[in-house]
Design a protein around this motif. Structure first.
Motif, PDB file in Angstrom:
ATOM      1  N   UNK A 300       0.800  -1.210  -0.077  1.00 42.64           N
ATOM      2  CA  UNK A 300      -0.022  -0.066  -0.051  1.00 42.64           C
ATOM      3  C   UNK A 300       0.897   1.173   0.058  1.00 42.64           C
ATOM      4  N   UNK A 301       2.173   1.145   0.448  1.00 36.19           N
ATOM      5  CA  UNK A 301       2.892   2.370   0.477  1.00 36.19           C
ATOM      6  C   UNK A 301       3.778   2.480  -0.780  1.00 36.19           C
ATOM      7  N   UNK A 302       3.721   1.548  -1.656  1.00 33.97           N
ATOM      8  CA  UNK A 302       4.379   1.459  -2.983  1.00 33.97           C
ATOM      9  C   UNK A 302       3.822   1.798  -4.141  1.00 33.97           C
ATOM     10  N   UNK A 303       4.468   2.278  -5.239  1.00 32.05           N
ATOM     11  CA  UNK A 303       3.602   2.489  -6.490  1.00 32.05           C
ATOM     12  C   UNK A 303       3.200   1.086  -7.278  1.00 32.05           C
ATOM     13  N   UNK A 304       4.016   0.043  -6.935  1.00 27.10           N
ATOM     14  CA  UNK A 304       3.757  -1.304  -7.673  1.00 27.10           C
ATOM     15  C   UNK A 304       2.240  -1.608  -7.652  1.00 27.10           C
ATOM     16  N   UNK A 305       1.693  -2.063  -8.389  1.00 19.02           N
ATOM     17  CA  UNK A 305       0.405  -2.439  -8.676  1.00 19.02           C
ATOM     18  C   UNK A 305       0.209  -4.029  -8.575  1.00 19.02           C
ATOM     19  N   UNK A 306      -0.959  -4.330  -7.729  1.00 19.23           N
ATOM     20  CA  UNK A 306      -1.225  -5.840  -7.797  1.00 19.23           C
ATOM     21  C   UNK A 306      -2.290  -6.171  -8.633  1.00 19.23           C
ATOM     22  N   UNK A 307      -1.694  -6.644  -9.708  1.00 20.05           N
ATOM     23  CA  UNK A 307      -2.509  -7.461 -10.839  1.00 20.05           C
ATOM     24  C   UNK A 307      -3.272  -8.644 -10.352  1.00 20.05           C
ATOM     25  N   UNK A 308      -4.769  -8.636 -10.372  1.00 23.46           N
ATOM     26  CA  UNK A 308      -5.371  -9.798  -9.858  1.00 23.46           C
ATOM     27  C   UNK A 308      -5.926 -10.507 -11.064  1.00 23.46           C
ATOM     28  N   UNK A 309      -5.812 -11.736 -11.153  1.00 26.54           N
ATOM     29  CA  UNK A 309      -6.285 -12.461 -12.555  1.00 26.54           C
ATOM     30  C   UNK A 309      -7.518 -13.745 -12.190  1.00 26.54           C
ATOM     31  N   UNK A 310      -8.628 -13.124 -11.826  1.00 25.25           N
ATOM     32  CA  UNK A 310      -9.531 -14.128 -11.728  1.00 25.25           C
ATOM     33  C   UNK A 310     -10.112 -15.032 -12.730  1.00 25.25           C
ATOM     34  N   UNK A 311      -9.828 -15.022 -14.011  1.00 22.60           N
ATOM     35  CA  UNK A 311      -9.994 -15.830 -15.089  1.00 22.60           C
ATOM     36  C   UNK A 311      -9.164 -17.105 -14.827  1.00 22.60           C
ATOM     37  N   UNK A 312      -7.878 -17.245 -14.053  1.00 24.48           N
ATOM     38  CA  UNK A 312      -7.176 -18.259 -13.891  1.00 24.48           C
ATOM     39  C   UNK A 312      -7.805 -19.009 -12.805  1.00 24.48           C
ATOM     40  N   UNK A 313      -8.359 -18.381 -11.622  1.00 23.63           N
ATOM     41  CA  UNK A 313      -9.102 -19.009 -10.582  1.00 23.63           C
ATOM     42  C   UNK A 313     -10.176 -19.821 -11.065  1.00 23.63           C
ATOM     43  N   UNK A 314     -11.201 -19.045 -11.900  1.00 24.90           N
ATOM     44  CA  UNK A 314     -12.201 -19.605 -12.732  1.00 24.90           C
ATOM     45  C   UNK A 314     -11.677 -20.890 -13.367  1.00 24.90           C
ATOM     46  N   UNK A 315     -10.629 -20.912 -14.014  1.00 24.02           N
ATOM     47  CA  UNK A 315     -10.685 -21.951 -15.298  1.00 24.02           C
ATOM     48  C   UNK A 315      -9.827 -23.144 -14.503  1.00 24.02           C
ATOM     49  N   UNK A 316      -9.239 -22.691 -13.320  1.00 27.17           N
ATOM     50  CA  UNK A 316      -8.793 -23.782 -12.577  1.00 27.17           C
ATOM     51  C   UNK A 316      -9.623 -24.530 -11.589  1.00 27.17           C
ATOM     52  N   UNK A 317     -10.937 -23.943 -11.658  1.00 22.57           N
ATOM     53  CA  UNK A 317     -11.872 -24.302 -10.829  1.00 22.57           C
ATOM     54  C   UNK A 317     -11.673 -24.261  -9.057  1.00 22.57           C
ATOM     55  N   UNK A 318     -10.923 -23.407  -9.020  1.00 22.42           N
ATOM     56  CA  UNK A 318     -10.524 -23.047  -7.557  1.00 22.42           C
ATOM     57  C   UNK A 318     -12.100 -22.189  -6.928  1.00 22.42           C
ATOM     58  N   UNK A 319     -11.990 -22.733  -5.508  1.00 20.42           N
ATOM     59  CA  UNK A 319     -13.128 -22.186  -4.893  1.00 20.42           C
ATOM     60  C   UNK A 319     -12.708 -20.598  -4.200  1.00 20.42           C
ATOM     61  N   UNK A 320     -11.527 -20.692  -3.962  1.00 18.22           N
ATOM     62  CA  UNK A 320     -10.860 -19.258  -3.661  1.00 18.22           C
ATOM     63  C   UNK A 320     -10.507 -18.261  -4.762  1.00 18.22           C
ATOM     64  N   UNK A 321     -10.668 -17.031  -4.629  1.00 14.99           N
ATOM     65  CA  UNK A 321     -10.099 -16.060  -5.285  1.00 14.99           C
ATOM     66  C   UNK A 321      -9.253 -14.958  -4.923  1.00 14.99           C
ATOM     67  N   UNK A 322      -8.469 -14.419  -5.295  1.00 19.05           N
ATOM     68  CA  UNK A 322      -7.678 -13.347  -4.736  1.00 19.05           C
ATOM     69  C   UNK A 322      -8.527 -12.466  -3.718  1.00 19.05           C
ATOM     70  N   UNK A 323      -8.081 -11.872  -2.635  1.00 21.03           N
ATOM     71  CA  UNK A 323      -8.872 -11.057  -1.815  1.00 21.03           C
ATOM     72  C   UNK A 323      -8.849  -9.560  -2.126  1.00 21.03           C
ATOM     73  N   UNK A 324      -9.798  -9.287  -3.096  1.00 24.25           N
ATOM     74  CA  UNK A 324      -9.720  -7.807  -3.637  1.00 24.25           C
ATOM     75  C   UNK A 324      -9.968  -6.942  -2.625  1.00 24.25           C
ATOM     76  N   UNK A 325     -10.957  -7.268  -1.828  1.00 24.49           N
ATOM     77  CA  UNK A 325     -11.568  -6.420  -0.981  1.00 24.49           C
ATOM     78  C   UNK A 325     -10.466  -6.000   0.230  1.00 24.49           C
ATOM     79  N   UNK A 326      -9.671  -6.848   0.751  1.00 23.16           N
ATOM     80  CA  UNK A 326      -8.707  -6.842   1.662  1.00 23.16           C
ATOM     81  C   UNK A 326      -7.579  -5.864   0.986  1.00 23.16           C
ATOM     82  N   UNK A 327      -7.146  -5.915  -0.084  1.00 19.23           N
ATOM     83  CA  UNK A 327      -6.085  -5.338  -0.672  1.00 19.23           C
ATOM     84  C   UNK A 327      -6.405  -3.733  -0.874  1.00 19.23           C
ATOM     85  N   UNK A 328      -7.802  -3.636  -1.468  1.00 14.98           N
ATOM     86  CA  UNK A 328      -8.340  -2.317  -2.071  1.00 14.98           C
ATOM     87  C   UNK A 328      -8.556  -1.576  -0.768  1.00 14.98           C
TER      88      UNK A 328
END
Ligand code: NIG
Ligand code: FE
Length: 431
Positions: A300-328
């Motif tokens: 949160x203190x750096x300019x680095x952007x966290x790129x989230x890729x839910x298409x991969x979670x979808x296609x791998x059939x994962x139940x979990x997705x990246x926790x976007x709310x926590x990051x945002x």
């Protein structure tokens, strides 16, 4: 360095009228964080004036129609009726792997049968099964595949794409892959940002001696790619079964020594401490499915952007997705991308990814759109030219046949993108 087509056409002046919702995403000097992520600069009943490949003005329609430039130049301008649709900046796919030849159908069926991505990778499948096709293909064959993918992305609203190598894994085949990206970019109206991902996996020739492969990447491949100006960034797959944290840091350090930007795949399946990677000032850290609390605060203190890729979670059939709310909510700058690749995300559709981010990651449609436009532009260092509709920026515009911007996320797996304007030119959806 970015790649663009060699179009010699004179850019026309275009006036887009009758826009139901215009999403300007204006005010974009910094990546959007926290509550600012949902500010999309919505104007109802808007118009946009473009000329010379750039946005001249974007505002409520009456304001644009009385613009002094337009009054003087009315006859030069071609009007486009957007029929009450939604217009937004051309989407920016800031993470793709388009240089491959074949779909991985065996792996697909193994996963349906219950095997995991990591099990398939450890058993010699996964990324390894894409190597033969790429090594055997000519540069022209690869570039035709890449161009097909770019065209499919354009049809779904994307006008800027980051494109990684990573399925050759020899000096020659990684260079050939990046040359194929460059060739495809010359025939595509959008903008392409090439990335060297030679550190995708230790190739079979280096089985048991991963450090020798890391040395090859650092001492030969990265300097050669930098000298030939074939990539803007160097990426690494920092993961169990791919590259360790120290190996990843070594690769990012070599990239910086050679004047290239850095980014990394990290925390997709197993957690890693980010401190060592963050020291190399990566433009983005991608996937980020399992990140520790301290690292979230550091990000949160750096300019680095966290790129989230839910298409991969979808296609791998994962139940979990990246926790976007926590990051945002912690103030991390978040972007979304397709991760287009044959193993985990064979989709060219950013609107699908936007929809998945809303449904499975509880991002609002406004947040998801900002993450796939202006924050994705920041993830590629293109924020001064791309990602928002503001005077002086490149005229890259997507027209969607919907009345409300939230429908872009709502109609999933239904492509509502009907027209594209790229660098001020009609690029898709015109007779
Ligand atoms: O981003 N994780 C590493 N790379 C890709 C997958 C590559 C592949 O399986 O071909 C990803 O998911
Ligand atoms: Fe990826």
């Amino acid at each position: 360095m970015i790649l663009m087509s060699r179009s010699s056409k004179l850019s026309p002046y275009l006036l887009l009228t009758n826009i139901g919702h215009l999403l300007t995403l204006r005010g974009s000097a910094r990546p959007r964080r926290g509550p600012v992520l949902r500010e999309i600069g919505l104007i109802e009943g808007a118009a946009v004036l473009c000329g010379g490949g750039k946005i001249i003005a974007a505002a409520a329609e009456p304001e644009i129609l009385s613009h002094p430039w337009l009054r003087r130049n009315k006859r030069k301008v071609e009007e486009v009726d957007c029929r009450g649709g939604v217009v937004l900046p051309g989407l920016i796919d800031c993470h793709t792997h388009p240089v491959f030849t074949n779909p991985r159908l065996v792996d697909f069926e193994k996963r349906i049968g219950g095997a995991t991505y990591e099990e398939i990778l450890a058993a010699g499948g996964g990324i390894r099964s894409s190597l033969v096709g790429v090594r055997q293909a000519s540069r022209a064959e690869l570039s035709a595949r890449v161009l097909d993918a770019f065209q499919a992305m354009l049809a779904h609203g994307t006008s800027t794409v980051e494109a990684k190598s990573g399925y050759g894994l020899t000096v020659e085949d990684e260079i050939k892959s990046l040359e194929a990206v460059r060739d495809a970019a010359r025939h595509w109206p959008g903008t392409v940002v090439p990335t060297l991902l030679a550190a995708h996996l230790v190739p079979p020739e280096y089985a048991g001696k991963p450090d020798a492969y890391v040395d090859l990447v650092c001492d030969r491949l990265i300097p050669q790619v930098a000298r030939k100006k074939l990539a803007s960034y160097v990426d690494v797959f920092c993961e169990r079964g791919a590259f360790t944290l120290p190996q990843s840091e070594k690769i990012l350090a070599a990239a910086r020594r050679n004047g290239l930007g850095t980014r990394a795949h990290v925390c997709q399946f197993t957690p890693s401490e980010l401190e060592g990677l963050l020291a190399h000032k990566p433009a983005s850290l991608d996937h980020m499915d399992c990140v520790g609390d301290e690292d979230v605060a550091a990000l949160a203190r750096q300019e680095t952007v966290a790129v989230l890729l839910p298409g991969a979670n979808y296609f791998l059939g994962n139940k979990e997705y990246p926790n976007a709310r926590r990051l945002i909510d912690a103030g991390v700058a978040v972007a979304l991308a397709t991760d287009y690749n044959p193993g985990t995300a064979p989709t060219p559709s950013l609107p699908f990814v936007i929809s998945a981010a809303c449904t499975h990651m509880k991002m609002t449609p406004a947040e998801a759109i900002a993450a796939a436009t202006i924050n994705a532009a920041h993830a590629l260092g293109l924020q001064d030219r791309k990602g928002s509709i503001e005077a002086g920026k490149d005229a890259d515009l997507a027209v969607f046949d919907v009345a409300d911007h939230r429908e872009i996320a709502y109609w999933f797996a239904w492509n509502r993108c009907v027209q594209m304007i790229v660098c001020g030119q009609k690029a898709m959806g015109w007779e």
